[in-house]
Design an enzyme around this catalytic site. Sequence first.
Site, mmCIF file in Angstrom:
data_model
loop_
_atom_site.group_PDB
_atom_site.id
_atom_site.type_symbol
_atom_site.label_atom_id
_atom_site.label_comp_id
_atom_site.label_asym_id
_atom_site.label_seq_id
_atom_site.Cartn_x
_atom_site.Cartn_y
_atom_site.Cartn_z
ATOM 1 N N SER A 1 0.858 -1.197 0.000
ATOM 2 C CA SER A 1 0.000 0.000 0.000
ATOM 3 C C SER A 1 0.887 1.237 0.000
ATOM 4 O O SER A 1 1.688 1.432 0.920
ATOM 5 C CB SER A 1 -0.890 0.014 1.239
ATOM 6 N N MET B 1 -11.228 -6.581 5.217
ATOM 7 C CA MET B 1 -10.524 -5.598 6.044
ATOM 8 C C MET B 1 -10.207 -6.239 7.394
ATOM 9 O O MET B 1 -11.116 -6.654 8.117
ATOM 10 C CB MET B 1 -11.368 -4.346 6.260
ATOM 11 N N HIS C 1 -8.484 0.783 -3.786
ATOM 12 C CA HIS C 1 -9.416 0.517 -2.684
ATOM 13 C C HIS C 1 -10.100 1.833 -2.314
ATOM 14 O O HIS C 1 -9.488 2.722 -1.738
ATOM 15 C CB HIS C 1 -8.597 -0.055 -1.513
ATOM 16 N N ASP D 1 -6.447 -7.027 4.019
ATOM 17 C CA ASP D 1 -5.887 -5.674 4.124
ATOM 18 C C ASP D 1 -5.932 -5.170 5.556
ATOM 19 O O ASP D 1 -7.016 -4.982 6.112
ATOM 20 C CB ASP D 1 -6.705 -4.734 3.213
ATOM 21 N N MET E 1 -12.314 3.976 -0.132
ATOM 22 C CA MET E 1 -12.958 4.113 1.184
ATOM 23 C C MET E 1 -13.682 5.457 1.155
ATOM 24 O O MET E 1 -13.309 6.418 1.823
ATOM 25 C CB MET E 1 -11.895 4.066 2.289
ATOM 26 N N ASP F 1 -4.882 3.432 -1.673
ATOM 27 C CA ASP F 1 -5.939 3.660 -0.685
ATOM 28 C C ASP F 1 -6.528 5.049 -0.836
ATOM 29 O O ASP F 1 -5.877 6.052 -0.556
ATOM 30 C CB ASP F 1 -5.366 3.503 0.728
ATOM 31 N N MET G 1 -9.312 7.741 0.367
ATOM 32 C CA MET G 1 -10.168 8.052 1.525
ATOM 33 C C MET G 1 -10.715 9.470 1.386
ATOM 34 O O MET G 1 -9.998 10.367 0.943
ATOM 35 C CB MET G 1 -9.353 7.956 2.813
ATOM 36 N N HIS H 1 -1.185 -1.305 -4.232
ATOM 37 C CA HIS H 1 -2.472 -1.021 -3.599
ATOM 38 C C HIS H 1 -2.581 0.481 -3.327
ATOM 39 O O HIS H 1 -1.691 1.084 -2.719
ATOM 40 C CB HIS H 1 -2.563 -1.815 -2.297
HETATM 41 C C1 DX5 Z 1 -6.372 0.930 5.816
HETATM 42 C C2 DX5 Z 1 -5.929 0.745 4.382
HETATM 43 C C3 DX5 Z 1 -4.809 -0.224 4.266
HETATM 44 C C4 DX5 Z 1 -3.567 0.228 4.966
HETATM 45 C C5 DX5 Z 1 -2.726 -0.955 5.292
HETATM 46 O O1 DX5 Z 1 -7.425 1.818 5.856
HETATM 47 O O2 DX5 Z 1 -6.995 0.271 3.580
HETATM 48 O O3 DX5 Z 1 -4.558 -0.558 2.921
HETATM 49 O O4 DX5 Z 1 -2.808 1.128 4.228
HETATM 50 O O5 DX5 Z 1 -1.671 -0.530 6.074
HETATM 51 P P1 DX5 Z 1 -0.946 -1.531 7.070
HETATM 52 O O6 DX5 Z 1 -0.414 -2.655 6.271
HETATM 53 O O7 DX5 Z 1 0.137 -0.677 7.676
HETATM 54 O O8 DX5 Z 1 -1.961 -1.976 8.077
HETATM 55 ZN ZN ZN Z 2 -6.519 -0.658 1.531
#
Ligand code: DX5
Ligand code: ZN
Length: 227
Positions: free
Chosen positions: A9, A138, A67, A177, A69, A36, A38, A34
Amino acid sequence: MSRVKIAPSILSADFTRLGDQIREAEVAGAEWIHVDVMDGRFVPNITIGPLVAAAARRAAQGVIDVHLMIEQPERYLEAFAEAGADFLTVHVEAASHLHRTVQRIRELGMKAGVTLNPATPAESLSEILPYVDLVLVMSVNPGFGGQSYIPTSTAKVARLRRMLDEGGLGHVELEVDGGVTAETVGEVVRAGATAVVAGSAVYNGRSSVAENVGRLRAAIEAAEGAR
Ligand code: DX5
Ligand code: ZN
């Protein structure tokens, strides 16, 4: 079974040199990158949008795994298709017309993923499974990197593995994840995951990206041998 994919990620990467960080991970053997996304509403944090996803696309050779969110993810499907996402994953808690959203992701030429928060039961996916290319479990509450793996996630992964196999859906990727490290990845793989996200276990100040990906790979291979 084919080898388990590692999806670093970029949330934990050094954004001042994002391209290098992506290439380092790929050279070390990571198959997916990956991304992320948000929005400060579905989760408290605000991270990156289609522009940075497109930059990741240009830097990477392999698969871009996005991903979302965000609330109302259906509003941004085109933008991430244009950014070059290969997989686009939405939360079941955020998409009120999930079947339509999944169909639209595929129409746009991407692979469709669905994901669920730790408290959302695996069974909430039973009707949508035949229509997806990826299920993301998750194993932390989404919003931040660097959290600890929630131990009950392993049983949930195993339950989804069974649901997919019994439904004749063995081709669907099962990704995990949150809190995945060299210590926790073994149980995740033994439970039947086909891809693992790792943020802070790959990008941290302690060791190089190559060493970190190598350590994850070794733990994955040990677990693959055991399943
Ligand atoms: C959390 C994200 C993950 C996160 C994982 O909200 O969706 O992808 O970046 O990070 P680690 O591996 O540090 O838990
Ligand atoms: Zn993620």
